[in-house]
Write a protein that holds these residues in place. Structure first.
Motif, PDB file in Angstrom:
ATOM      1  N   ILE A 194     -13.797  -0.136   1.808  1.00  0.00           N
ATOM      2  CA  ILE A 194     -14.419   1.103   2.281  1.00  0.00           C
ATOM      3  C   ILE A 194     -15.772   1.245   1.588  1.00  0.00           C
ATOM      4  O   ILE A 194     -15.844   1.237   0.353  1.00  0.00           O
ATOM      5  CB  ILE A 194     -13.551   2.336   1.981  1.00  0.00           C
ATOM      6  N   THR A 195     -16.828   1.366   2.375  1.00  0.00           N
ATOM      7  CA  THR A 195     -18.174   1.466   1.824  1.00  0.00           C
ATOM      8  C   THR A 195     -18.515   2.916   1.494  1.00  0.00           C
ATOM      9  O   THR A 195     -18.345   3.810   2.326  1.00  0.00           O
ATOM     10  CB  THR A 195     -19.208   0.936   2.831  1.00  0.00           C
ATOM     11  N   ILE A 196     -18.997   3.141   0.279  1.00  0.00           N
ATOM     12  CA  ILE A 196     -19.520   4.454  -0.130  1.00  0.00           C
ATOM     13  C   ILE A 196     -20.881   4.209  -0.770  1.00  0.00           C
ATOM     14  O   ILE A 196     -20.987   3.490  -1.764  1.00  0.00           O
ATOM     15  CB  ILE A 196     -18.582   5.178  -1.106  1.00  0.00           C
ATOM     16  N   ARG A 217     -14.455   9.821   3.209  1.00  0.00           N
ATOM     17  CA  ARG A 217     -14.186   8.406   2.961  1.00  0.00           C
ATOM     18  C   ARG A 217     -13.294   8.214   1.740  1.00  0.00           C
ATOM     19  O   ARG A 217     -12.449   7.307   1.717  1.00  0.00           O
ATOM     20  CB  ARG A 217     -15.506   7.643   2.797  1.00  0.00           C
ATOM     21  N   LEU A 218     -13.448   9.049   0.740  1.00  0.00           N
ATOM     22  CA  LEU A 218     -12.542   8.992  -0.408  1.00  0.00           C
ATOM     23  C   LEU A 218     -11.113   9.329   0.019  1.00  0.00           C
ATOM     24  O   LEU A 218     -10.151   8.723  -0.461  1.00  0.00           O
ATOM     25  CB  LEU A 218     -13.019   9.950  -1.503  1.00  0.00           C
ATOM     26  N   ALA A 219     -10.986  10.275   0.938  1.00  0.00           N
ATOM     27  CA  ALA A 219      -9.658  10.614   1.459  1.00  0.00           C
ATOM     28  C   ALA A 219      -9.053   9.432   2.208  1.00  0.00           C
ATOM     29  O   ALA A 219      -7.831   9.202   2.160  1.00  0.00           O
ATOM     30  CB  ALA A 219      -9.752  11.838   2.371  1.00  0.00           C
ATOM     31  N   THR A 220      -9.893   8.663   2.904  1.00  0.00           N
ATOM     32  CA  THR A 220      -9.420   7.476   3.608  1.00  0.00           C
ATOM     33  C   THR A 220      -8.908   6.429   2.617  1.00  0.00           C
ATOM     34  O   THR A 220      -7.855   5.815   2.841  1.00  0.00           O
ATOM     35  CB  THR A 220     -10.546   6.881   4.474  1.00  0.00           C
ATOM     36  N   ALA A 227      -0.357   4.140   1.598  1.00  0.00           N
ATOM     37  CA  ALA A 227       0.427   3.399   2.588  1.00  0.00           C
ATOM     38  C   ALA A 227       0.663   1.959   2.166  1.00  0.00           C
ATOM     39  O   ALA A 227       1.229   1.173   2.930  1.00  0.00           O
ATOM     40  CB  ALA A 227      -0.282   3.434   3.941  1.00  0.00           C
ATOM     41  N   GLY A 228       0.228   1.592   0.950  1.00  0.00           N
ATOM     42  CA  GLY A 228       0.463   0.248   0.438  1.00  0.00           C
ATOM     43  C   GLY A 228      -0.543  -0.780   0.901  1.00  0.00           C
ATOM     44  O   GLY A 228      -0.295  -1.988   0.795  1.00  0.00           O
ATOM     45  N   ILE A 229      -1.697  -0.319   1.407  1.00  0.00           N
ATOM     46  CA  ILE A 229      -2.733  -1.225   1.898  1.00  0.00           C
ATOM     47  C   ILE A 229      -3.770  -1.430   0.793  1.00  0.00           C
ATOM     48  O   ILE A 229      -4.353  -0.454   0.315  1.00  0.00           O
ATOM     49  CB  ILE A 229      -3.393  -0.641   3.164  1.00  0.00           C
ATOM     50  N   PRO A 230      -4.016  -2.658   0.346  1.00  0.00           N
ATOM     51  CA  PRO A 230      -4.989  -2.887  -0.739  1.00  0.00           C
ATOM     52  C   PRO A 230      -6.400  -2.468  -0.306  1.00  0.00           C
ATOM     53  O   PRO A 230      -6.878  -2.866   0.756  1.00  0.00           O
ATOM     54  CB  PRO A 230      -4.915  -4.399  -0.967  1.00  0.00           C
ATOM     55  N   VAL A 231      -7.056  -1.670  -1.170  1.00  0.00           N
ATOM     56  CA  VAL A 231      -8.371  -1.142  -0.833  1.00  0.00           C
ATOM     57  C   VAL A 231      -9.340  -1.383  -1.983  1.00  0.00           C
ATOM     58  O   VAL A 231      -9.007  -1.142  -3.142  1.00  0.00           O
ATOM     59  CB  VAL A 231      -8.331   0.375  -0.539  1.00  0.00           C
ATOM     60  N   ARG A 232     -10.524  -1.843  -1.642  1.00  0.00           N
ATOM     61  CA  ARG A 232     -11.609  -1.911  -2.617  1.00  0.00           C
ATOM     62  C   ARG A 232     -12.729  -1.000  -2.147  1.00  0.00           C
ATOM     63  O   ARG A 232     -12.884  -0.753  -0.946  1.00  0.00           O
ATOM     64  CB  ARG A 232     -12.130  -3.335  -2.782  1.00  0.00           C
ATOM     65  N   ALA A 254     -13.759   6.623  -6.551  1.00  0.00           N
ATOM     66  CA  ALA A 254     -12.987   5.665  -5.758  1.00  0.00           C
ATOM     67  C   ALA A 254     -11.724   5.237  -6.505  1.00  0.00           C
ATOM     68  O   ALA A 254     -10.648   5.108  -5.898  1.00  0.00           O
ATOM     69  CB  ALA A 254     -13.842   4.451  -5.427  1.00  0.00           C
ATOM     70  N   ARG A 255     -11.854   5.014  -7.815  1.00  0.00           N
ATOM     71  CA  ARG A 255     -10.672   4.665  -8.620  1.00  0.00           C
ATOM     72  C   ARG A 255      -9.642   5.781  -8.554  1.00  0.00           C
ATOM     73  O   ARG A 255      -8.437   5.553  -8.364  1.00  0.00           O
ATOM     74  CB  ARG A 255     -11.110   4.395 -10.064  1.00  0.00           C
ATOM     75  N   ASP A 256     -10.090   7.011  -8.697  1.00  0.00           N
ATOM     76  CA  ASP A 256      -9.183   8.158  -8.653  1.00  0.00           C
ATOM     77  C   ASP A 256      -8.512   8.297  -7.291  1.00  0.00           C
ATOM     78  O   ASP A 256      -7.411   8.848  -7.190  1.00  0.00           O
ATOM     79  CB  ASP A 256      -9.939   9.442  -8.997  1.00  0.00           C
ATOM     80  N   ALA A 257      -9.178   7.816  -6.245  1.00  0.00           N
ATOM     81  CA  ALA A 257      -8.616   7.900  -4.899  1.00  0.00           C
ATOM     82  C   ALA A 257      -7.635   6.763  -4.605  1.00  0.00           C
ATOM     83  O   ALA A 257      -6.937   6.813  -3.592  1.00  0.00           O
ATOM     84  CB  ALA A 257      -9.734   7.891  -3.858  1.00  0.00           C
ATOM     85  N   GLY A 258      -7.617   5.735  -5.450  1.00  0.00           N
ATOM     86  CA  GLY A 258      -6.650   4.665  -5.258  1.00  0.00           C
ATOM     87  C   GLY A 258      -7.220   3.282  -5.051  1.00  0.00           C
ATOM     88  O   GLY A 258      -6.468   2.322  -4.864  1.00  0.00           O
TER      89      GLY A 258
END
Length: 361
Positions: A194-196, A217-220, A227-232, A254-258
């Protein structure tokens, strides 16, 4: 301030990034808008999104850049309604005889048969599986995907084949496909970036006019992670003198969002993007333009952009080294410095179709 060629007034291009529809580099003739000579006033039409369709014979695009960690991509759409003014994919519209400016974000090309073509290519005997990257050129979750659903159809094909995929997006519409993505994640077949670019809502609106807000986008990131989907998180681009102060806050949020990993890239201004960017700076941040452009030239040997491999994405020199150092330290401190797991290539299997002959062994 000098207006760019084929300039379009602000009230006729609300929610757009570029200010003009100037021609691309392949056009033999330049187009200039002129009055018809009549003394009656005329109302120029507002810029609207137009979508045409293309039925490609092939969908998978193979790439060999040493800068990249993948060798193949697919693009459900040409052009991108998000309208990010800095988008390095804008020059690709010149190949269509269209403007990399307003045409790139308003004259879109959808590929409704993409999923069927992908199915055929993955069944080819000569095909060798490796992760497919989606979203490296134009965003698969731009607004028209809501109705077209081409990206979702492609994901269903990849799931059926158990084929690994890497997705990059700014669009919160990806949340719609969590059902498919979570099933793929359970088999180690997907990871998402996810680009921020900024946490400043006003800058976001000006620079990326039809992209979800930073908060959204942070909520996304949070929803995908839950949901167990790896996100960077991808800090791309970092704009010197405009967003470079936000490296640490964005990584923290972003770290705080997962998010579990992070990457970055510097602002790139290839070909027609450079004049579009400079016109945008003149219109929105004229007081910062000289600093931004001087830093870019500092990183690219006196030019605003250098296309050389290993230099084009992050630049070189003291300033580029400082940004890299800050990013590396913050990423390590926040626990975002690990590599995302390699996707599974071993379970790839074309699904049976009616009429297929079963293998006896």
């Amino acid at each position: 301030m000098t207006q760019p060629d084929r300039y379009v007034a602000p009230d006729l291009r609300r929610g757009r990034g570029a200010q003009s529809r100037d021609c691309g580099r392949f056009e033999r003739l330049r187009r200039v808008d002129e009055g018809d000579g009549w003394d009656r006033p005329e109302d120029d039409p507002a810029v609207r999104t137009q979508v045409s369709e293309e039925r490609p014979r092939r969908l998978i695009n193979y790439v060999s850049s040493p800068d990249l960690f993948f060798d193949r991509t697919i693009n459900p759409y040409r052009g991108c309604e998000h309208g990010c003014i800095y988008c390095f994919a804008r020059p690709s519209h010149a190949w269509l005889g269209l403007s990399p400016g307003l045409d790139f974000e308003t004259k879109l090309v959808a590929r409704p048969d993409a999923a069927e073509v992908l199915d055929q290519e993955l069944r080819a005997r000569r095909y060798r599986v490796a992760p497919i990257a989606i979203g490296t050129n134009t965003d698969p979750y731009q607004p028209i995907e809501r109705d077209r659903r081409i990206m979702r159809d492609c994901l269903k094909v990849l799931l059926a084949f158990r084929h690994p995929v890497m997705i990059a997006t700014k669009g919160s519409l990806i949340e719609r496909d969590i059902d498919v993505l979570s099933e793929m994640a359970a088999q180690n077949l997907v990871r998402v970036g996810i680009t921020i670019t900024t946490l400043d809502a006003d800058l976001n609106r000006r620079m990326e006019p039809r992209v979800p807000s930073p908060v959204r986008r942070l909520a996304t990131i949070r929803r995908l992670s839950e949901a167990g989907i790896p996100v960077r998180v991808m800090l791309s681009p970092i704009v010197p003198g405009l967003t470079d102060s936000e490296i640490e806050p964005i990584l923290t949020a972003a770290r705080d969002a997962g998010a579990t990993a992070a990457t970055w890239a510097m602002l790139r201004l290839p070909l027609e993007v450079a004049p579009l960017w400079e016109a945008w700076m003149d219109a929105h941040y004229p007081d910062r333009k000289s600093r931004v452009m001087s830093k870019l030239r500092e990183m690219h040997g006196g030019k605003v952009y250098d296309a050389q491999f290993f230099k084009r994405v992050r630049g070189e020199g003291a300033y580029a080294a400082l940004i890299a150092q800050r990013f590396t330290k913050a990423r390590k401190r926040l626990g975002l410095d690990g590599d995302m797991p390699d996707l599974d290539r071993t379970i790839f299997q074309p699904p049976f179709r009616a009429g297929d002959q079963l293998n006896l062994f």
